[in-house]
Each structure stands twice: as C-alpha cells, then as structure tokens.
Design a protein around this motif. Structure first.
Motif, short mmCIF file in Angstrom:
data_model
loop_
_atom_site.label_atom_id
_atom_site.label_comp_id
_atom_site.label_asym_id
_atom_site.label_seq_id
_atom_site.Cartn_x
_atom_site.Cartn_y
_atom_site.Cartn_z
N ILE A 82 78.78 -12.14 80.06
CA ILE A 82 77.90 -12.32 80.31
C ILE A 82 78.00 -11.67 81.75
CG2 ILE A 82 75.97 -13.78 81.70
CD1 ILE A 82 76.16 -15.63 79.44
N SER A 83 76.88 -10.30 82.23
CA SER A 83 77.25 -9.49 82.85
C SER A 83 76.58 -10.26 84.14
CB SER A 83 76.75 -8.34 82.94
OG SER A 83 77.67 -7.14 83.83
N THR A 84 77.59 -10.08 85.73
CA THR A 84 77.34 -10.45 86.30
C THR A 84 76.43 -8.89 87.26
OG1 THR A 84 79.20 -9.52 87.73
CG2 THR A 84 78.86 -11.48 87.07
N GLY A 85 76.67 -8.05 86.50
CA GLY A 85 75.65 -6.61 87.20
C GLY A 85 74.59 -5.95 86.36
N GLY A 86 73.40 -6.44 86.84
CA GLY A 86 72.43 -5.97 86.84
C GLY A 86 72.09 -3.97 87.15
N GLY A 87 71.66 -3.85 87.94
CA GLY A 87 71.49 -1.97 88.21
C GLY A 87 73.46 -1.47 88.14
N ALA A 88 74.42 -2.23 87.98
CA ALA A 88 75.61 -1.16 87.33
C ALA A 88 75.55 -0.63 86.16
CB ALA A 88 76.65 -2.20 87.88
N LEU A 89 75.57 -2.17 85.40
CA LEU A 89 75.41 -2.25 83.93
C LEU A 89 74.37 -1.10 83.50
CD1 LEU A 89 76.28 -3.50 80.94
CD2 LEU A 89 74.83 -4.87 81.07
N LEU A 90 72.88 -1.75 83.89
CA LEU A 90 72.27 -0.47 83.60
C LEU A 90 72.60 1.49 83.86
CD1 LEU A 90 68.84 -0.66 84.48
CD2 LEU A 90 69.72 1.53 84.23
#
Length: 415
Positions: free
Chosen positions: A382-390
């Motif tokens: 479960i990724s902590t990074g919304g913008g970074a993952l996107l």
C-alpha cells in the motif's frame, strides 16, 4: 541496492549506517482538523517509525527533517504533535527542536549523542524549501550548507515527497553519502516490479475521477508496452466508452461535459485505435432520477452511471487472478455512497486472493481496504505516495530518486 528503470538506488545495506550522525528526511505530512489544529491520521508517522527504529538499533544519533502543509494553508502547523506521536510509535523519546538552522538547532545537533533522536521544526518555515531547483543548485542553499557539515550520512525516507526537487530532498545527497530509508526502499522495490519485464503478466486497474492524470499514465504504459491489460472504471471508463462510440445516454455525456472531459475523447480514441490493451466495462450499476438503482448493459444505459456491473466484475476478476503484478489506482464507482462500492471492493478482494503481487495507490483506493483485514506484506504493498506514484506511473522522473542515484554514482558506486 535497488535497480528501478535506469537508476541505482542505494539502501541502508549499501552504506555504513552504524555509529553515525544521521540526517533523516521523512514525510509525516498529515491531515489536520481545521477547527482544533489536531492531527487526524498518524499512518505516515507510524510507517516511518520503522525506519527510525532500524537506525536506532544501529547505534546512531538521528536528526529528523520533515514538513507539514504549506505557508498560508490551514494545515501549516508545527511538528510538535508529530514528535509526540513518533515517540509513541517508536517507544523512545523524540525530542522536538523548535528551530531548523538557527543557532539553537545548530548547537543542539552538534551535541547530540548516540541513541538520541531530534525532530526539527517544520522545514517549510525555511523559505528555500518552497523553491524547486536542480540538485546542484539546492546543495548551495543555506539549509544544506548549515546542516550537512554536522552529519555523516543523509537518509531519504520520504517517498511521498519524491516528486519534489527541494533542498531537503535533493540537496543533501550531493554533499553527503546517502541512502534510501526503509519506507523508501519498500516503495521503490514495489515500483521496480511494475517495470520489470520478468514480472508478467501485469494488470493495471485504473479508475476514479482524475481522468487527465490517468490518461497520461495509460499513454505511458501503452507506449512502453508495460501493461498486459488495463481495466478501467469510474469516469476513466466512461471516457473510453464514449471514445469507442458507445451511447452512454445524454445524462452521462452531460456529466463528462460538466467536468471538462469531452476534449479528452480524441486522446482516448487514439489509444484505442493504437491497440492499447484497454478493457471497458460491459455493464454498469446506474441510478435513475427517481432513485431507482439497476444494472444495465453498456450499450443500453438509461440512468446515471455509479459503478461497474456484476458481469464486468466477473471478467475483471478473471484477469486479475491470472496476473503476476496488479497495480490498482482509483475506484470503480462513486465510493462516497455505500451503495456503489461493490465494484471496487470486489476487485480488491480478487486481488488479495490472487497469487500476484498487489500495489495499491491513491487515497480513495486505499480507503476501500477494509479495516481489520489481514494484509500479507510480502504480496501486498500500500503506497504512501499519491503524487509520487502517479508521476512515476506516468513516466516522469522523481527528483529524490535521481539525487540518490547521483550521490551513489558520484561517490564511487557502480551504476
């Protein structure tokens, strides 16, 4: 060492991170109650506690940098609460220092001893931290020049901020031996699976309302032939259905128009014509003006689309169960309404039951992971990074990762 795309990212196992003075950058930016100023969620703080404990076990002195909000916003507050919560999750006192690069902070850091942990004040109180620039330029900032001589190693654990090119994220790796922390290592290891050709087939479940962002992701996945199948839901699915020429009805086309999405139809059509492996729902759950809810085939829609239908769930689930890597971002329906959560929950259940490795990103999708459900961390990330993952999925470079790679190569590490 983690290889992701063409980058070599050093981890704590690649540097001598014992009996040292460590500067640790984490991201504990958390939602804040506007009325009380209290933190509403401490999940990021809890996640980073693992890295801090790991560094503590290596007999280090640890000074932590982080941010909270932006100047002028309601959530731009002190990190004092964060220090208290971090102390709780670590089981050791984290001393809050109400300063960053002033004389008080500098003297405290100079005298820090092994086993002690300091959390400096909100780094965005330093105006330089609000400016994005290349690593070489950020290495010359007051923040980096004042703090870097006081440390042996810099550790970046702030994956959620990895898409920023600010001094605390990209400046220190230029002047200090550097490595990814445990949260960063876990995130980057998961991302490496997405673009590893040996981990196939790969399924991407993409929905939600951020259509323009998702379209960019699909274009990148298609161009680089990363995805074996892309399963669409939400407004993303409606856009591709309209691009395919499916008659969604006047009301649903008005929804797309009201959100400014009709101009994206040519881009979606181009992707379909190029042979991109995009799957569109064959049925939907809809709601009529009188509140009646029904399941309708995609080619005969009378109500407003609210979720994917049962046949689509069955088809999508069969794809998911055959996948080796499943990346899920964005819900299938209007999950704010409990009546339209079944599509999203069903696909999450199929993913958890599948033998594949599951990556879940985006706040809405994460919120649908039922509380109390046991997550196997060896197969679910479960990724902590919304913008970074996107941005990573869309093919953009993440400056913080680039800086860690640059640090490793410039200090003799092999690329």
């Amino acid at each position: 060492m983690i290889k992701v795309s063409d980058l070599s990212i050093p981890t704590l196992d690649d540097v001598n991170a014992s009996n040292k003075k460590i500067l640790l950058r984490i991201d504990i930016n958390s939602p804040v109650d506007k009325k009380t100023g209290k933190l509403l969620d401490d999940s990021r703080i809890k996640a980073h506690a693992y890295t801090v404990k790991n560094l503590l076990e290596r007999d280090n002195a640890i000074v932590i940098l982080s941010h909270q909000g932006r100047p002028g916003d309601d959530d731009f507050i002190s990190l004092q609460q964060h220090a208290e919560l971090l102390s709780k999750h670590i089981g050791t006192n984290v001393e809050f220092i109400e300063d960053i690069i002033g004389p008080y902070a500098i003297e405290k850091v100079k005298k820090i001893e092994k086993g002690q942990i300091y959390l400096l004040e909100n780094v965005r109180l330093v105006s330089e931290e609000l400016i994005e620039a290349p690593p070489a330029q950020q290495a010359k900032t007051f923040l980096v020049r004042k703090l870097s001589p006081l440390f042996d190693i810099y550790v970046n654990d702030a994956f959620a901020a990895a898409h920023r090119s600010q001094p605390s994220l990209v400046g220190f790796p230029i002047v200090l031996p550097s490595a990814a922390g445990k949260v960063m290592e876990k995130e980057v290891s998961a991302l490496a699976k997405i673009f590893n050709p040996e981990d196939s087939p790969k399924i991407f479940v993409l929905g939600g309302g951020k259509v323009s962002d998702t379209l960019k992701i699909i274009e990148h996945l298609s161009k680089n032939r990363v995805a074996d199948r892309i399963l669409t839901g939400g407004l993303v699915a409606e856009l591709f259905a309209a691009a395919k020429g499916i008659n969604l009805g006047k009301a649903n086309m008005q929804v797309l128009e009201s959100k400014g999405l009709l101009s994206l139809i040519p881009r979606a059509r181009k992707l379909l014509l190029s042979g991109a492996p995009i799957e569109i729902p064959v049925d939907f759950i809809t709601e009529k003006q009188n509140g009646e809810i029904s399941e309708e085939p995609a080619n005969n829609i009378n109500g407003i689309i609210k979720d994917i239908g049962s046949t689509t769930i069955e088809i999508y689930s069969s794809f998911i169960k055959e996948a080796k890597v499943i990346t899920m971002r964005g819900p299938m329906g209007i999950i704010e309404d409990e009546r339209f959560r079944n599509g999203t929950k069903s696909l999450l259940k199929s993913a958890f039951e599948s033998p594949g490795y599951v990556i879940i990103g985006g706040g809405h999708m994460i919120s649908m992971v039922e509380k109390g459900i046991e997550i196997n961390e060896n197969k679910v990330h479960i990724s902590t990074g919304g913008g970074a993952l996107l941005l990573f999925l869309a093919g953009d470079k993440l400056p913080a990762l680039e800086a860690l790679h640059l640090s490793w190569v410039s200090k003799g590490g092999k690329s």
